[in-house]
Write an enzyme that holds these catalytic residues in place. Structure first.
Site, PDB file in Angstrom:
ATOM      1  N   SER A  12       0.807  -1.220   0.000  1.00  0.00           N
ATOM      2  CA  SER A  12       0.000   0.000   0.000  1.00  0.00           C
ATOM      3  C   SER A  12       0.835   1.262   0.000  1.00  0.00           C
ATOM      4  O   SER A  12       0.280   2.364  -0.053  1.00  0.00           O
ATOM      5  CB  SER A  12      -0.899   0.002   1.236  1.00  0.00           C
ATOM      6  N   GLY A  13       2.149   1.116   0.107  1.00  0.00           N
ATOM      7  CA  GLY A  13       3.010   2.283   0.234  1.00  0.00           C
ATOM      8  C   GLY A  13       3.253   2.672   1.670  1.00  0.00           C
ATOM      9  O   GLY A  13       3.927   3.670   1.940  1.00  0.00           O
ATOM     10  N   VAL A  15       4.238   1.613   5.964  1.00  0.00           N
ATOM     11  CA  VAL A  15       5.325   0.956   6.685  1.00  0.00           C
ATOM     12  C   VAL A  15       5.039  -0.522   6.917  1.00  0.00           C
ATOM     13  O   VAL A  15       5.965  -1.345   6.927  1.00  0.00           O
ATOM     14  CB  VAL A  15       5.611   1.693   8.011  1.00  0.00           C
ATOM     15  N   SER A  17       3.400  -2.879   5.050  1.00  0.00           N
ATOM     16  CA  SER A  17       3.726  -3.736   3.913  1.00  0.00           C
ATOM     17  C   SER A  17       5.206  -3.660   3.571  1.00  0.00           C
ATOM     18  O   SER A  17       5.782  -4.649   3.078  1.00  0.00           O
ATOM     19  CB  SER A  17       2.869  -3.372   2.703  1.00  0.00           C
ATOM     20  N   CYS A  95     -14.426  -5.567   0.784  1.00  0.00           N
ATOM     21  CA  CYS A  95     -13.392  -5.277  -0.206  1.00  0.00           C
ATOM     22  C   CYS A  95     -12.268  -6.293  -0.143  1.00  0.00           C
ATOM     23  O   CYS A  95     -11.779  -6.767  -1.175  1.00  0.00           O
ATOM     24  CB  CYS A  95     -12.846  -3.870   0.007  1.00  0.00           C
ATOM     25  N   GLY A 119       0.173  -6.941   4.705  1.00  0.00           N
ATOM     26  CA  GLY A 119       0.681  -6.416   5.968  1.00  0.00           C
ATOM     27  C   GLY A 119      -0.368  -6.319   7.055  1.00  0.00           C
ATOM     28  O   GLY A 119      -0.206  -5.537   7.995  1.00  0.00           O
ATOM     29  N   CYS A 193     -10.413   4.202   1.908  1.00  0.00           N
ATOM     30  CA  CYS A 193      -9.359   4.600   0.977  1.00  0.00           C
ATOM     31  C   CYS A 193      -9.877   5.337  -0.244  1.00  0.00           C
ATOM     32  O   CYS A 193      -9.090   5.868  -1.016  1.00  0.00           O
ATOM     33  CB  CYS A 193      -8.570   3.372   0.535  1.00  0.00           C
TER      34      CYS A 193
END
Length: 352
Positions: A12-13, A15, A17, A95, A119, A193
């Site tokens: 996801s960008g 920490v 993951s 989701c 993550g 999101c």
């Protein structure tokens, strides 16, 4: 966690993951970072750029498949239609099972990856008696995300690796700092999101109108007027706009009559919930009443109940003690101990 082979890691960008990637590499996996582009916006671009930077630091491959159509069909459209029907949806639970995991599995297959990873703070186990795969709560109760993974199928769970299930967020931050990862100090992401800020303008832009109606008590007495049912959530206390000696709570929404039902604290408690068809993990099916615990919303604690089978795969959860009301559209997630039994969307609540 000692393993080998190629694994597709959803990134996801953030920490979590990023550290997951490092841990999977340390365990022996050939890691491929996958950042699915579920939305065509600036936030998606920032997430993909951060994930790419981490992958570059770690020396691993990074893929960014386009999944906008899947997300729109599986998440956004049901979210909007649920609000239009008077529900209060919880989009993240559905989701994960219906969009994010299937997308990650598809990409993993295309890349020749046997396993997938995320993550999330939860654990995967296989029951010795039945061989079924289950989600278990994370060891860090404050970060536990097993609720969010309660609808995953046996096929998804069989391939899933969760490196952070036995870790705390503080430990993850320390590892990220020790490795000098570019996202080590990045803030937590928001829960929803695809909506930044107030969800109501988003709904209006999608055609959910703010139709006014009456605010009534449970006896049908008119107490005031509301500007649209989508502006309210069952259980809400502030911002109702009706003065009284003690606070009112939203206890129900009636889309057929556009009525917002309110009550005092003792009226905003429930004795049971009825779910839609349940996706079971630890059980093949529910063949009779049994004791369990249930979480009625993500941030709540699990409370004791008796779960009873209903027609068409539905389940009635009779609460041992009355609980604050929850909204139809949220998910009831059943567990025994730290093991998820399954989960289903709440269709009805029964007041005390």
């Amino acid at each position: 966690m000692n393993a080998s082979g190629r694994i597709a890691l959803g990134m996801s960008g953030g920490v979590d993951s990023a550290v997951s990637a490092a841990l999977l590499m340390r365990a022996g996996y050939e890691v491929v970072g996958v950042t699915c582009r579920f939305r065509d916006n600036a936030a998606t671009e920032r997430a993909a750029a951060d994930a790419a930077a981490v992958c570059s630091q770690l020396g691993i491959r990074h893929e960014t498949p386009e999944c906008v159509g899947e997300f729109e069909r599986c998440v956004v459209e049901p979210f909007v239609s649920s609000y239009a029907a008077g529900l209060t949806p919880s989009p993240c639970v559905g989701c994960n099972a219906r969009c994010k995991m299937p997308a990650l599995v598809r990409v993993a297959d295309e890349l020749g990856c046997d396993r997938i990873a995320t993550g999330h703070y939860a654990r995967i186990a296989r029951l010795s008696d039945s061989g079924r795969f289950v989600v278990k709560r994370a060891l860090d109760a404050r970060k536990d995300q097993s609720y969010m993974l309660s609808l995953l199928s046996q096929e998804q769970l069989a391939r899933l690796v969760l490196p952070l299930g036995a870790m705390t967020k503080a430990e993850v931050r320390v590892i990220a700092a020790d490795l000098g990862l570019v996202v080590a100090e990045k803030a937590e992401s928001q829960d929803n999101c695809f909506i930044e800020g107030d969800y109501r303008p988003f709904l209006r832009a999608r055609g959910v109108e703010d139709a006014p109606g009456d605010i009534v008590d449970r006896m049908g007495n008119v107490l005031g007027c509301h500007e649209g049912l989508a502006n309210y959530t069952v259980g809400q206390r502030k911002g109702i706009g009706v003065a009284a000696p003690e606070p009112y709570y939203v206890v129900a929404k009636r889309p057929d009559t556009s009525e917002l039902v309110v009550g005092f604290a003792d009226e905003a408690r429930i004795s049971s919930v009825l779910t839609g068809p349940v996706r079971w993990q630890a059980l093949a099916c529910l063949d009779g009443p049994r004791a369990a615990s249930v979480k009625l919303r993500y941030r709540s604690r699990a409370v004791p109940c008796i779960i009873e089978p209903e027609p068409e795969g539905r389940v009635r959860a009779v609460l041992r003690e009355p609980q604050p009301t929850t909204a139809p559209g949220q998910f009831a997630v059943f567990s025994v101990g730290d093991t998820v039994l399954g989960g289903g969307m709440i269709e009805e609540v029964a007041s005390v």
